[in-house]
Structure formats: C-alpha cells, structure tokens
Design a protein around this motif. Structure first.
Motif, PDB file in Angstrom:
ATOM      1  N   THR A  38       0.850  -1.184   0.000  1.00 20.60           N
ATOM      2  CA  THR A  38       0.000   0.000   0.000  1.00 20.60           C
ATOM      3  C   THR A  38       0.889   1.239   0.000  1.00 20.60           C
ATOM      4  OG1 THR A  38      -1.741  -1.153   1.213  1.00 20.60           O
ATOM      5  CG2 THR A  38      -1.808   1.265   1.219  1.00 20.60           C
ATOM      6  N   VAL A  39       0.730   2.052  -1.034  1.00 23.29           N
ATOM      7  CA  VAL A  39       1.510   3.275  -1.201  1.00 23.29           C
ATOM      8  C   VAL A  39       0.646   4.455  -0.779  1.00 23.29           C
ATOM      9  CG1 VAL A  39       2.739   4.740  -2.855  1.00 23.29           C
ATOM     10  CG2 VAL A  39       2.738   2.244  -3.154  1.00 23.29           C
ATOM     11  N   ASN A  40       1.167   5.287   0.117  1.00 19.90           N
ATOM     12  CA  ASN A  40       0.472   6.492   0.576  1.00 19.90           C
ATOM     13  C   ASN A  40       1.301   7.709   0.216  1.00 19.90           C
ATOM     14  OD1 ASN A  40      -1.763   5.305   2.282  1.00 19.90           O
ATOM     15  ND2 ASN A  40       0.032   4.334   3.189  1.00 19.90           N
ATOM     16  N   GLY A  41       0.630   8.770  -0.225  1.00 15.76           N
ATOM     17  CA  GLY A  41       1.363   9.974  -0.587  1.00 15.76           C
ATOM     18  C   GLY A  41       0.486  11.204  -0.586  1.00 15.76           C
ATOM     19  N   LEU A  42       1.137  12.341  -0.854  1.00 16.13           N
ATOM     20  CA  LEU A  42       0.476  13.639  -0.814  1.00 16.13           C
ATOM     21  C   LEU A  42       0.669  14.387  -2.124  1.00 16.13           C
ATOM     22  CD1 LEU A  42       1.766  14.743   2.703  1.00 16.13           C
ATOM     23  CD2 LEU A  42      -0.528  13.919   2.150  1.00 16.13           C
ATOM     24  N   TRP A  43      -0.372  15.090  -2.549  1.00 22.65           N
ATOM     25  CA  TRP A  43      -0.311  15.979  -3.701  1.00 22.65           C
ATOM     26  C   TRP A  43       0.049  17.382  -3.230  1.00 22.65           C
ATOM     27  CZ3 TRP A  43      -0.580  14.130  -8.523  1.00 22.65           C
ATOM     28  CH2 TRP A  43      -1.212  12.911  -8.745  1.00 22.65           C
ATOM     29  N   SER A  44       0.818  18.101  -4.036  1.00 20.51           N
ATOM     30  CA  SER A  44       1.137  19.498  -3.732  1.00 20.51           C
ATOM     31  C   SER A  44       1.439  20.244  -5.027  1.00 20.51           C
ATOM     32  CB  SER A  44       2.337  19.583  -2.780  1.00 20.51           C
ATOM     33  OG  SER A  44       3.480  19.025  -3.363  1.00 20.51           O
ATOM     34  N   ASN A  45       1.772  21.520  -4.902  1.00 20.44           N
ATOM     35  CA  ASN A  45       2.166  22.323  -6.059  1.00 20.44           C
ATOM     36  C   ASN A  45       1.028  22.479  -7.059  1.00 20.44           C
ATOM     37  OD1 ASN A  45       4.526  23.691  -6.338  1.00 20.44           O
ATOM     38  ND2 ASN A  45       5.396  22.314  -7.839  1.00 20.44           N
ATOM     39  N   VAL A  72      -3.080  25.644 -13.622  1.00 18.00           N
ATOM     40  CA  VAL A  72      -2.097  24.887 -12.844  1.00 18.00           C
ATOM     41  C   VAL A  72      -1.185  24.181 -13.841  1.00 18.00           C
ATOM     42  CG1 VAL A  72      -1.762  22.975 -11.240  1.00 18.00           C
ATOM     43  CG2 VAL A  72      -3.667  24.573 -10.906  1.00 18.00           C
ATOM     44  N   ALA A  73       0.067  24.588 -13.895  1.00 21.38           N
ATOM     45  CA  ALA A  73       0.987  24.051 -14.903  1.00 21.38           C
ATOM     46  C   ALA A  73       1.478  22.650 -14.576  1.00 21.38           C
ATOM     47  CB  ALA A  73       2.186  24.984 -15.069  1.00 21.38           C
ATOM     48  N   ASN A  74       1.664  22.361 -13.289  1.00 18.18           N
ATOM     49  CA  ASN A  74       2.123  21.030 -12.896  1.00 18.18           C
ATOM     50  C   ASN A  74       1.772  20.793 -11.434  1.00 18.18           C
ATOM     51  OD1 ASN A  74       4.380  22.013 -11.197  1.00 18.18           O
ATOM     52  ND2 ASN A  74       5.236  22.645 -13.155  1.00 18.18           N
ATOM     53  N   VAL A  75       1.829  19.533 -11.039  1.00 20.07           N
ATOM     54  CA  VAL A  75       1.568  19.139  -9.662  1.00 20.07           C
ATOM     55  C   VAL A  75       2.664  18.172  -9.220  1.00 20.07           C
ATOM     56  CG1 VAL A  75      -0.932  19.483  -9.812  1.00 20.07           C
ATOM     57  CG2 VAL A  75       0.043  17.257 -10.364  1.00 20.07           C
ATOM     58  N   THR A  76       2.745  17.961  -7.925  1.00 18.70           N
ATOM     59  CA  THR A  76       3.751  17.064  -7.366  1.00 18.70           C
ATOM     60  C   THR A  76       3.062  15.999  -6.528  1.00 18.70           C
ATOM     61  OG1 THR A  76       5.362  18.853  -7.280  1.00 18.70           O
ATOM     62  CG2 THR A  76       5.797  16.953  -5.879  1.00 18.70           C
ATOM     63  N   PHE A  77       3.502  14.751  -6.678  1.00 19.09           N
ATOM     64  CA  PHE A  77       3.053  13.676  -5.793  1.00 19.09           C
ATOM     65  C   PHE A  77       4.273  13.155  -5.056  1.00 19.09           C
ATOM     66  CE2 PHE A  77       2.058   9.342  -4.536  1.00 19.09           C
ATOM     67  CZ  PHE A  77       0.837   9.522  -3.914  1.00 19.09           C
ATOM     68  N   THR A  78       4.203  13.128  -3.729  1.00 18.15           N
ATOM     69  CA  THR A  78       5.310  12.662  -2.900  1.00 18.15           C
ATOM     70  C   THR A  78       4.867  11.438  -2.111  1.00 18.15           C
ATOM     71  OG1 THR A  78       6.090  14.931  -2.657  1.00 18.15           O
ATOM     72  CG2 THR A  78       6.937  13.315  -1.085  1.00 18.15           C
ATOM     73  N   VAL A  79       5.585  10.336  -2.267  1.00 20.25           N
ATOM     74  CA  VAL A  79       5.308   9.138  -1.488  1.00 20.25           C
ATOM     75  C   VAL A  79       5.788   9.398  -0.067  1.00 20.25           C
ATOM     76  CG1 VAL A  79       5.869   6.690  -1.174  1.00 20.25           C
ATOM     77  CG2 VAL A  79       5.502   7.611  -3.477  1.00 20.25           C
ATOM     78  N   ASP A  80       4.890   9.212   0.911  1.00 21.62           N
ATOM     79  CA  ASP A  80       5.331   9.413   2.293  1.00 21.62           C
ATOM     80  C   ASP A  80       5.417   8.116   3.089  1.00 21.62           C
ATOM     81  OD1 ASP A  80       2.609   9.070   2.699  1.00 21.62           O
ATOM     82  OD2 ASP A  80       2.326  10.913   3.820  1.00 21.62           O
ATOM     83  N   ASN A  81       4.813   7.035   2.607  1.00 19.89           N
ATOM     84  CA  ASN A  81       4.931   5.763   3.295  1.00 19.89           C
ATOM     85  C   ASN A  81       4.483   4.628   2.382  1.00 19.89           C
ATOM     86  OD1 ASN A  81       5.566   4.088   5.450  1.00 19.89           O
ATOM     87  ND2 ASN A  81       3.516   4.212   6.328  1.00 19.89           N
ATOM     88  N   VAL A  82       5.062   3.461   2.595  1.00 17.43           N
ATOM     89  CA  VAL A  82       4.655   2.237   1.907  1.00 17.43           C
ATOM     90  C   VAL A  82       4.569   1.156   2.972  1.00 17.43           C
ATOM     91  CG1 VAL A  82       5.188   0.570   0.091  1.00 17.43           C
ATOM     92  CG2 VAL A  82       5.880   2.957  -0.186  1.00 17.43           C
ATOM     93  N   THR A  83       3.451   0.436   3.001  1.00 15.77           N
ATOM     94  CA  THR A  83       3.295  -0.638   3.972  1.00 15.77           C
ATOM     95  C   THR A  83       3.063  -1.963   3.256  1.00 15.77           C
ATOM     96  OG1 THR A  83       0.932  -0.171   4.189  1.00 15.77           O
ATOM     97  CG2 THR A  83       2.409   0.858   5.789  1.00 15.77           C
TER      98      THR A  83
END
Length: 93
Positions: A38-45, A72-83
């Motif tokens: 399970t991959v968890n992450g956050l959107w930003s930018n 919105v020209a681009n967005v970022t997804f950052t993985v913050d945890n994998v279980t």
C-alpha cells in the motif's frame, strides 16, 4: 522495499481541465516488484490531498488527480509511506 520508479502522465478533462496520473513501482532489495504494498502519498504544487493505491503483481499502482484547473501548470506527488505484510519501507534507498 523502496520506490523504484515514479512515472507521470496527464490527460485532458472536460471544460479545459486536466488529470494528472502517477504510476509508482515498488521494489524489494533484489529489485523485484512487490505485490500488495500500500503506497500512501500527498499531492502538492497546485493539487492538495492525500491518496493511496495497492500494487499489482508487478509491483505497480497508479493514482490519478482529476479535474485540475488549466492555470495549474504542474503538480507534485510525494510518497510518504509504503506498507506491506512482510517488507519494511526504506525511503532512502
């Protein structure tokens, strides 16, 4: 296990908006794909919120952020945890 790859793509959406998709690949220490992680992450930018997905047999899953404004020209997804039931996430591999 660690994030082996992040691939981004975009598609048009109705009313001049667009969708952003990130495909995540999770590898074990031997660089094999890890299923059922399970991959968890956050959107930003330009996008907000958190999302998650569960990897398939090849260790991949995809997450889509829909209906982003066209200014919105681009967005970022950052993985913050994998279980996973039998692997431990190593974020700095």
């Amino acid at each position: 296990m660690h994030v082996g790859d992040l691939d981004a793509s975009s598609t048009p959406a109705p009313k001049g908006k667009w969708n952003a998709t990130v495909t995540i690949t999770i590898h074990d220490a031997a660089e094999n794909g890890v299923a059922n992680a399970t991959v968890n992450g956050l959107w930003s930018n330009g996008a907000t919120g958190s999302d998650s997905c569960v990897t398939n047999a090849g260790g991949q899953c995809s997450i889509t952020k829909n209906n982003l404004k066209n200014n919105v020209a681009n967005v970022t997804f950052t993985v913050d945890n994998v279980t996973h039931a039998s692997n431990t996430y190593q974020s700095a591999v």
